[in-house]
Design a protein around this motif. Sequence first.
Motif, PDB file in Angstrom:
ATOM      1  N   ALA A  56       0.829  -1.215   0.000  1.00  9.67           N
ATOM      2  CA  ALA A  56       0.000   0.000   0.000  1.00  9.67           C
ATOM      3  C   ALA A  56       0.863   1.265   0.000  1.00  9.67           C
ATOM      4  CB  ALA A  56      -0.926   0.005   1.213  1.00  9.67           C
ATOM      5  N   LEU A  57       1.993   1.214   0.709  1.00 10.22           N
ATOM      6  CA  LEU A  57       2.853   2.406   0.836  1.00 10.22           C
ATOM      7  C   LEU A  57       3.824   2.553  -0.335  1.00 10.22           C
ATOM      8  CD1 LEU A  57       3.694   2.078   4.644  1.00 10.22           C
ATOM      9  CD2 LEU A  57       2.189   3.787   3.600  1.00 10.22           C
ATOM     10  N   ARG A  58       4.205   1.437  -0.960  1.00  9.25           N
ATOM     11  CA  ARG A  58       5.215   1.473  -2.026  1.00  9.25           C
ATOM     12  C   ARG A  58       4.634   1.791  -3.403  1.00  9.25           C
ATOM     13  NH1 ARG A  58      10.329  -0.842  -1.173  1.00  9.25           N
ATOM     14  NH2 ARG A  58      10.841  -0.459   1.001  1.00  9.25           N
ATOM     15  N   THR A  59       3.307   1.830  -3.496  1.00  7.63           N
ATOM     16  CA  THR A  59       2.675   2.111  -4.786  1.00  7.63           C
ATOM     17  C   THR A  59       1.555   3.125  -4.564  1.00  7.63           C
ATOM     18  OG1 THR A  59       0.958   0.408  -4.525  1.00  7.63           O
ATOM     19  CG2 THR A  59       3.037  -0.292  -5.521  1.00  7.63           C
ATOM     20  N   ASP A  60       1.005   3.628  -5.648  1.00 12.39           N
ATOM     21  CA  ASP A  60      -0.148   4.526  -5.483  1.00 12.39           C
ATOM     22  C   ASP A  60      -1.435   3.788  -5.839  1.00 12.39           C
ATOM     23  OD1 ASP A  60       0.193   4.309  -8.169  1.00 12.39           O
ATOM     24  OD2 ASP A  60       0.402   6.454  -8.584  1.00 12.39           O
ATOM     25  N   MET A 103      -5.748   6.555   1.543  1.00 17.55           N
ATOM     26  CA  MET A 103      -4.378   6.283   1.995  1.00 17.55           C
ATOM     27  C   MET A 103      -3.546   7.560   2.123  1.00 17.55           C
ATOM     28  SD  MET A 103      -4.318   3.042   2.350  1.00 17.55           S
ATOM     29  CE  MET A 103      -2.569   2.912   2.644  1.00 17.55           C
ATOM     30  N   LYS A 104      -4.115   8.693   1.719  1.00 18.13           N
ATOM     31  CA  LYS A 104      -3.348   9.943   1.626  1.00 18.13           C
ATOM     32  C   LYS A 104      -2.618  10.283   2.935  1.00 18.13           C
ATOM     33  CE  LYS A 104      -3.939  14.562  -0.311  1.00 18.13           C
ATOM     34  NZ  LYS A 104      -4.192  15.612   0.647  1.00 18.13           N
ATOM     35  N   LEU A 137      -1.931   8.385   5.583  1.00 17.44           N
ATOM     36  CA  LEU A 137      -0.921   7.387   5.955  1.00 17.44           C
ATOM     37  C   LEU A 137       0.349   7.565   5.126  1.00 17.44           C
ATOM     38  CD1 LEU A 137      -3.306   4.326   6.217  1.00 17.44           C
ATOM     39  CD2 LEU A 137      -1.851   5.117   8.079  1.00 17.44           C
ATOM     40  N   ARG A 138       0.175   7.818   3.816  1.00 20.87           N
ATOM     41  CA  ARG A 138       1.348   7.980   2.947  1.00 20.87           C
ATOM     42  C   ARG A 138       2.088   9.267   3.267  1.00 20.87           C
ATOM     43  NH1 ARG A 138      -2.102   5.726  -2.181  1.00 20.87           N
ATOM     44  NH2 ARG A 138      -1.534   3.541  -1.982  1.00 20.87           N
ATOM     45  N   GLU A 139       1.345  10.356   3.523  1.00 18.17           N
ATOM     46  CA  GLU A 139       1.992  11.647   3.819  1.00 18.17           C
ATOM     47  C   GLU A 139       2.720  11.610   5.158  1.00 18.17           C
ATOM     48  OE1 GLU A 139      -1.081  14.582   3.562  1.00 18.17           O
ATOM     49  OE2 GLU A 139      -0.960  14.713   1.365  1.00 18.17           O
ATOM     50  N   LYS A 199       4.116   9.172   6.414  1.00 12.94           N
ATOM     51  CA  LYS A 199       5.145   8.122   6.379  1.00 12.94           C
ATOM     52  C   LYS A 199       4.874   7.046   7.449  1.00 12.94           C
ATOM     53  CE  LYS A 199       8.779  10.623   3.996  1.00 12.94           C
ATOM     54  NZ  LYS A 199       7.831  11.434   3.287  1.00 12.94           N
ATOM     55  N   THR A 219      -0.037   0.747   8.656  1.00  5.62           N
ATOM     56  CA  THR A 219      -0.878   0.774   7.461  1.00  5.62           C
ATOM     57  C   THR A 219      -1.700  -0.500   7.355  1.00  5.62           C
ATOM     58  OG1 THR A 219       0.782   2.157   6.388  1.00  5.62           O
ATOM     59  CG2 THR A 219      -0.852   1.119   4.955  1.00  5.62           C
TER      60      THR A 219
END
Length: 195
Positions: free
Chosen positions: A132-136, A164-165, A167-169, A171, A177
């Motif tokens: 989930a974190l390594r891709t969009d 996911m915005k 969580l991704r922002e 980090k 996640t």
Amino acid sequence: MSFYGFARSIVYGILKPFYRIEAIGRENIPKEGGVLLCANHIHNFDPPVVGIMAPRPISFMAKEELFNVPVLGKILPHVNAFPVKRGMSDREALRTGLKVLKEGKVLGLFPEGTRSKTGELGKGLAGAGFFALRTDADVVPCAIIGPYKAFSRLKVVYGKPIDMKTLRENKASAEETTEAIMQEIRKLIERYKKN
């Protein structure tokens, strides 16, 4: 027709009437682009059941041992399954999973890593969070609500893509996640178990 389509139609014809499978929320799976589909795991038939009810082909990670089973081992690669070594970090499987998502396809995962013996949702492993974190890719939660009993009604619920915005922002870690994804699966189970 591709082998995947052929196999899907046969399995659909057998499993759907036998378990009276009802699919809810198929429209929540984006029509294109990478999708990480994360489901709970209650039975060995979960991968084909989730696969036949989804509107797009799904590539599933399958435990390596299954590829050594006569006949099944030959079929699995033709239905988009790829092997993963359980209980260790399998770099090859991680690379394959990332490739599936980056190519705009659907990757199916059971974050618990193994079937629940009790039917209750277990703890998710970090792999789901990693993808989930390594891709969009869009992350879609899925709940399989049993029991797997002949003619008794089985539900497959596809939830709306998880935002996911944040969580991704922020980090977030892969573990955090995955936990957020498991919470969404839990909500689907609680909501649709009653109906």
